[in-house]
Design an enzyme around this catalytic site. Structure first.
Site, PDB file in Angstrom:
ATOM      1  N   VAL A  11       4.971  -6.206  -0.126  1.00  0.00           N
ATOM      2  CA  VAL A  11       4.530  -5.290   1.350  1.00  0.00           C
ATOM      3  C   VAL A  11       5.225  -4.302   1.404  1.00  0.00           C
ATOM      4  O   VAL A  11       6.011  -3.107   0.830  1.00  0.00           O
ATOM      5  CB  VAL A  11       3.666  -5.390   2.882  1.00  0.00           C
ATOM      6  CG1 VAL A  11       3.730  -4.422   3.608  1.00  0.00           C
ATOM      7  CG2 VAL A  11       2.368  -6.186   2.925  1.00  0.00           C
ATOM      8  N   THR A 130       1.532  -7.468   9.466  1.00  0.00           N
ATOM      9  CA  THR A 130       0.218  -7.314   9.870  1.00  0.00           C
ATOM     10  C   THR A 130       0.867  -8.479  10.926  1.00  0.00           C
ATOM     11  O   THR A 130       1.909  -9.358  10.475  1.00  0.00           O
ATOM     12  CB  THR A 130      -0.994  -8.335   9.392  1.00  0.00           C
ATOM     13  OG1 THR A 130      -1.464  -7.156   8.553  1.00  0.00           O
ATOM     14  CG2 THR A 130      -1.907  -8.498  10.149  1.00  0.00           C
ATOM     15  N   LEU A 160      -2.906  -2.413   1.613  1.00  0.00           N
ATOM     16  CA  LEU A 160      -2.999  -2.706   0.508  1.00  0.00           C
ATOM     17  C   LEU A 160      -3.521  -3.800   0.082  1.00  0.00           C
ATOM     18  O   LEU A 160      -3.256  -4.909   0.600  1.00  0.00           O
ATOM     19  CB  LEU A 160      -1.814  -2.278  -0.456  1.00  0.00           C
ATOM     20  CG  LEU A 160      -1.550  -1.105  -0.255  1.00  0.00           C
ATOM     21  CD1 LEU A 160       0.744  -1.169  -0.227  1.00  0.00           C
ATOM     22  CD2 LEU A 160      -1.707   0.092  -0.088  1.00  0.00           C
ATOM     23  N   GLU A 162      -3.569  -6.253  -3.319  1.00  0.00           N
ATOM     24  CA  GLU A 162      -2.092  -7.085  -4.336  1.00  0.00           C
ATOM     25  C   GLU A 162      -2.805  -6.624  -5.624  1.00  0.00           C
ATOM     26  O   GLU A 162      -4.430  -6.838  -5.921  1.00  0.00           O
ATOM     27  CB  GLU A 162      -1.522  -8.365  -4.322  1.00  0.00           C
ATOM     28  CG  GLU A 162      -0.754  -9.105  -3.398  1.00  0.00           C
ATOM     29  CD  GLU A 162      -0.473 -10.198  -3.316  1.00  0.00           C
ATOM     30  OE1 GLU A 162      -0.331 -10.549  -4.683  1.00  0.00           O
ATOM     31  OE2 GLU A 162      -0.424 -10.584  -1.910  1.00  0.00           O
ATOM     32  N   LYS A 215      -5.657  -3.418  12.048  1.00  0.00           N
ATOM     33  CA  LYS A 215      -5.497  -3.747  10.226  1.00  0.00           C
ATOM     34  C   LYS A 215      -6.676  -5.529  11.487  1.00  0.00           C
ATOM     35  O   LYS A 215      -7.242  -6.093   9.720  1.00  0.00           O
ATOM     36  CB  LYS A 215      -4.651  -4.595  11.245  1.00  0.00           C
ATOM     37  CG  LYS A 215      -3.893  -5.307   9.872  1.00  0.00           C
ATOM     38  CD  LYS A 215      -3.671  -4.922   8.723  1.00  0.00           C
ATOM     39  CE  LYS A 215      -3.775  -5.254   7.228  1.00  0.00           C
ATOM     40  NZ  LYS A 215      -3.619  -5.606   5.570  1.00  0.00           N
ATOM     41  N   ASN A 219      -9.093  -6.809   8.192  1.00  0.00           N
ATOM     42  CA  ASN A 219      -9.471  -7.758   7.287  1.00  0.00           C
ATOM     43  C   ASN A 219     -10.102  -8.628   7.689  1.00  0.00           C
ATOM     44  O   ASN A 219     -10.812  -9.504   6.941  1.00  0.00           O
ATOM     45  CB  ASN A 219      -7.687  -8.662   7.659  1.00  0.00           C
ATOM     46  CG  ASN A 219      -6.846  -8.025   5.875  1.00  0.00           C
ATOM     47  OD1 ASN A 219      -7.548  -6.974   5.230  1.00  0.00           O
ATOM     48  ND2 ASN A 219      -6.007  -8.547   5.728  1.00  0.00           N
ATOM     49  N   GLY A 270      -8.449 -16.010  -1.349  1.00  0.00           N
ATOM     50  CA  GLY A 270      -7.644 -16.271  -0.532  1.00  0.00           C
ATOM     51  C   GLY A 270      -6.648 -15.186  -0.338  1.00  0.00           C
ATOM     52  O   GLY A 270      -7.487 -14.236   0.153  1.00  0.00           O
ATOM     53  N   CYS A 273      -3.546 -12.737   2.467  1.00  0.00           N
ATOM     54  CA  CYS A 273      -3.829 -12.248   4.519  1.00  0.00           C
ATOM     55  C   CYS A 273      -5.233 -13.067   4.645  1.00  0.00           C
ATOM     56  O   CYS A 273      -4.648 -12.403   6.374  1.00  0.00           O
ATOM     57  CB  CYS A 273      -4.135 -10.685   4.017  1.00  0.00           C
ATOM     58  SG  CYS A 273      -2.802  -9.956   2.696  1.00  0.00           S
ATOM     59  N   ARG A 341      -0.265 -17.793  -2.376  1.00  0.00           N
ATOM     60  CA  ARG A 341      -0.677 -18.158  -1.397  1.00  0.00           C
ATOM     61  C   ARG A 341      -2.300 -18.070  -0.912  1.00  0.00           C
ATOM     62  O   ARG A 341      -3.286 -17.692  -0.956  1.00  0.00           O
ATOM     63  CB  ARG A 341      -0.012 -16.569  -0.549  1.00  0.00           C
ATOM     64  CG  ARG A 341       1.191 -17.038  -0.402  1.00  0.00           C
ATOM     65  CD  ARG A 341       2.227 -15.724   0.583  1.00  0.00           C
ATOM     66  NE  ARG A 341       1.502 -14.844  -0.760  1.00  0.00           N
ATOM     67  CZ  ARG A 341       2.492 -13.721   0.088  1.00  0.00           C
ATOM     68  NH1 ARG A 341       2.855 -13.470   1.277  1.00  0.00           N
ATOM     69  NH2 ARG A 341       1.900 -12.707  -0.741  1.00  0.00           N
TER      70      ARG A 341
HETATM   71  C1  UGA Z   1      -6.518  -7.956   1.625  1.00  0.00           C
HETATM   72  C2  UGA Z   1      -7.387  -6.221   1.701  1.00  0.00           C
HETATM   73  O1  UGA Z   1      -8.190  -6.578  -0.140  1.00  0.00           O
HETATM   74  C3  UGA Z   1      -6.527  -5.552   1.713  1.00  0.00           C
HETATM   75  O2  UGA Z   1      -6.980  -4.420   2.187  1.00  0.00           O
HETATM   76  C4  UGA Z   1      -5.802  -5.679   2.878  1.00  0.00           C
HETATM   77  O3  UGA Z   1      -4.507  -4.463   3.299  1.00  0.00           O
HETATM   78  C5  UGA Z   1      -4.197  -6.867   2.787  1.00  0.00           C
HETATM   79  O4  UGA Z   1      -5.339  -7.852   2.172  1.00  0.00           O
HETATM   80  C6  UGA Z   1      -3.395  -7.215   3.308  1.00  0.00           C
HETATM   81  O5  UGA Z   1      -3.694  -7.886   4.315  1.00  0.00           O
HETATM   82  O6  UGA Z   1      -2.253  -7.798   2.840  1.00  0.00           O
HETATM   83  P1  UGA Z   1      -5.408  -9.241  -0.805  1.00  0.00           P
HETATM   84  O7  UGA Z   1      -5.758 -10.143   0.115  1.00  0.00           O
HETATM   85  O8  UGA Z   1      -4.827  -8.391  -2.417  1.00  0.00           O
HETATM   86  O9  UGA Z   1      -6.064  -7.620  -0.296  1.00  0.00           O
HETATM   87  O10 UGA Z   1      -6.806  -9.445  -2.139  1.00  0.00           O
HETATM   88  P2  UGA Z   1      -8.857  -9.140  -2.596  1.00  0.00           P
HETATM   89  O11 UGA Z   1      -8.452  -8.011  -3.481  1.00  0.00           O
HETATM   90  O12 UGA Z   1      -9.104  -8.645  -1.652  1.00  0.00           O
HETATM   91  O13 UGA Z   1      -9.370 -10.400  -2.435  1.00  0.00           O
HETATM   92  C7  UGA Z   1      -9.095 -11.986  -1.251  1.00  0.00           C
HETATM   93  C8  UGA Z   1      -9.894 -12.392  -2.053  1.00  0.00           C
HETATM   94  O14 UGA Z   1     -11.121 -12.282  -1.483  1.00  0.00           O
HETATM   95  C9  UGA Z   1      -9.621 -13.324  -3.691  1.00  0.00           C
HETATM   96  O15 UGA Z   1      -9.635 -14.541  -3.577  1.00  0.00           O
HETATM   97  C10 UGA Z   1     -10.831 -12.513  -4.108  1.00  0.00           C
HETATM   98  O16 UGA Z   1     -10.976 -12.949  -5.414  1.00  0.00           O
HETATM   99  C11 UGA Z   1     -11.817 -12.701  -3.212  1.00  0.00           C
HETATM  100  N1  UGA Z   1     -12.524 -12.097  -2.825  1.00  0.00           N
HETATM  101  C12 UGA Z   1     -12.542 -10.793  -3.273  1.00  0.00           C
HETATM  102  C13 UGA Z   1     -14.470 -12.984  -3.645  1.00  0.00           C
HETATM  103  O17 UGA Z   1     -14.292 -13.588  -3.343  1.00  0.00           O
HETATM  104  N2  UGA Z   1     -15.486 -11.717  -3.968  1.00  0.00           N
HETATM  105  C14 UGA Z   1     -14.897 -10.494  -4.050  1.00  0.00           C
HETATM  106  O18 UGA Z   1     -16.295  -9.070  -4.026  1.00  0.00           O
HETATM  107  C15 UGA Z   1     -14.556 -10.032  -3.206  1.00  0.00           C
END
Ligand code: UGA
Length: 463
Positions: A11, A130, A160, A162, A215, A219, A270, A273, A341
């Site tokens: 972040v 957060t 954001l 990742e 936030k 999430n 996973g 967050c 993570r």
């Molecule tokens: C997440 C949120 O999407 C962001 O908006 C937030 O800012 C961020 O956490 C945070 O709090 O910092 P992130 O953890 O980078 O972002 O990842 P995501 O792209 O949201 O994916 C999270 C998990 O959900 C991954 O394991 C992904 O593969 C899974 N996922 C995503 C699914 O299983 N199905 C989906 O349709 C979409």
């Protein structure tokens, strides 16, 4: 404006880099001199060893020593600062609450240093990572205890994801700023001047507690949506004959009110967050006597989802894991990152080892090194059974079954590689539905078990 970003994790580093692009003078501070040295080197490999985010290394190289500076000496950079963004690690405690030890230590130190500065200009301390609802108030108390003159506090949560953090930071969907005083709102408006009054970007000014809540609600809502698809949509596809999960998804998400994002069924979500934030919100709401049943269900579905394909392999396919070699592809929590993570692969691998597998052949295009640190045989000697490979095909070689745990593009269409490298009986467990042409595998007598679909055994394959 002069900005300090405290904490150069994912972040903090992205925020520092992108703020320097807005034209501010930015100092990224971390108490780990090794990290500061790596970032200040401007070398992609060095930077990505700590934060692997597309496009980030080149911004750092561009801006470094002109608008972006790295330092592990707070005293030398504090004078004439307008805003300090706190981007500190807030890991979970065992009871789900947020561990504020690192946060408090950094804030206490910041208070001490700021109290001793010579200039008296207004300085705003901003919580960016957060933190529990009410932490801006805690920040205020700590600064008061150090007699810091002329300061304000703010909450400005980060949204954001990742892998796309740089592009999202350059063009966010919203900027949320929670302050108590107009003079602090004014400072933050100058930081984000190109987003204030933007036609497409929502610039939201509110109280610190509301910003902190936004936030957590965002999430936990996103995770609950994923859990809905995994706990309801996927189950319908797995239990009711002739239901096609992909068509189900298309039909449901054709409604503009229902998001496509999150509707892709998986072996759990996973990342650093979702799991941590939902556990923390459950803890926070319990403190104020609010029923947390819905959040608990969402969290529980997600956690069980990570291992349930392994359970289904036993109950629906009759697969015996004891003494088998299993290839596990996709170790990071999602594609395009080396972040381990809370990755689903951790639960998968622990579950496989618990079932007595002889070997695990692991592969991830980016996360092998990070996975080695997570599966440290010093912590658990069963991790000795894991061997890391540099290509999916190498990991599959000699295995009895395959588990796909993340959505890396290269796993799509692996069926031909599988057919060429291993012979049936062989089980493919697909946690991300990465093999749309599974028919070809079934015809060759492979077994295919995917989230969202009934088990497909070779004798049931259409010829
Ligand atoms: C997440 C949120 O999407 C962001 O908006 C937030 O800012 C961020 O956490 C945070 O709090 O910092 P992130 O953890 O980078 O972002 O990842 P995501 O792209 O949201 O994916 C999270 C998990 O959900 C991954 O394991 C992904 O593969 C899974 N996922 C995503 C699914 O299983 N199905 C989906 O349709 C979409």
């Amino acid at each position: 404006m002069k900005i300090i970003v405290v904490g150069t994790g994912y972040v903090g580093l992205v925020h520092a880099a992108v703020c320097s692009e807005y034209g501010h003078e930015v100092y990224a501070y971390d108490n780990d001199p090794k990290k500061i040295e790596a970032f200040a080197s401007g070398q992609t490999e060095e930077i990505e060893r700590y934060v692997n985010e597309p496009g980030l290394a080149s911004i750092i190289r561009e801006a470094q020593d002109r608008y972006l500076f790295f330092s592990s000496d707070l005293n030398s950079i504090i004078e004439k600062t307008d805003a300090v963004f706190l981007c500190l690690p807030t890991p979970p405690n065992l009871d789900g609450s947020t561990n504020l030890t690192y946060y408090d230590a950094a804030v206490q130190y910041m208070g001490k240093v700021t109290a001793g500065r010579k200039d008296q200009r207004r300085i705003v301390f901003v919580n960016k990572s957060t933190v529990p609802i009410g932490t801006a108030r805690r920040l205020e108390r700590i600064m008061q205890s150090h007699n810091v003159p002329n300061f304000g506090v703010a909450s400005n949560p980060e949204f954001l994801a990742e892998g796309t953090a740089v592009s999202q930071a350059r063009r966010p969907d919203r900027v949320v700023v929670g302050c108590d005083f107009q003079e602090d709102f004014r400072i933050l408006r100058r930081v984000y001047s190109q987003f204030v009054n933007h036609v497409r970007i929502k610039y939201i000014e509110t109280t610190p507690e509301t910003a902190e809540s936004i936030k957590y609600v965002a999430n936990t809502m996103l995770l609950t949506y994923i859990s809905f698809w995994n706990g309801v949509g996927a189950k319908i596809g797995e239990k009711i004959p002739n239901v096609k999960i992909d068509d189900l998804r298309l039909g449901v998400t054709a409604d503009d009110r229902i998001s496509t994002w999150g509707s892709f069924v998986s072996n759990g979500a996973g990342g650093s967050c979702f799991g941590k934030d939902i556990a923390s919100l459950i803890y926070q709401l319990r403190q104020v006597n609010v029923s947390t049943k819905m959040l608990e269900a969402s969290h529980e579905v997600n956690e069980y989802q990570k291992i349930y394909l392994v359970d289904r392999a036993i109950t629906e396919v009759g697969f015996k894991f004891n003494n088998k070699t299993i290839a596990v592809l996709g170790l990071a929590f999602k594609k395009h990152t080396n972040d381990m993570r809370d990755a689903s692969s951790i639960k998968v691998i622990e579950s496989l080892l618990g079932k007595g597998v002889a070997c695990i052949n692991a592969y991830d295009p980016l996360a092998n090194d990070a996975a080695r640190a997570v599966f440290d045989p010093g912590k658990n000697n069963l991790f000795d059974k894991i061997t890391y490979y540099d290509a999916a095909a190498e990991a599959i070689k000699g295995s009895d079954a395959l588990f796909i745990s993340s959505d890396c593009e290269e796993f799509r269409g692996l069926s031909r590689t599988i057919e060429e490298i291993v012979n049936p009986p062989y089980l493919v467990m697909d946690g991300r539905r990465m093999i749309p042409d599974y028919d070809a595998l079934l015809k060759k007598k492979f077994s295919y078990l995917a989230v969202g679909t009934m088990a497909m055994l070779p004798n049931k394959a259409e010829s």
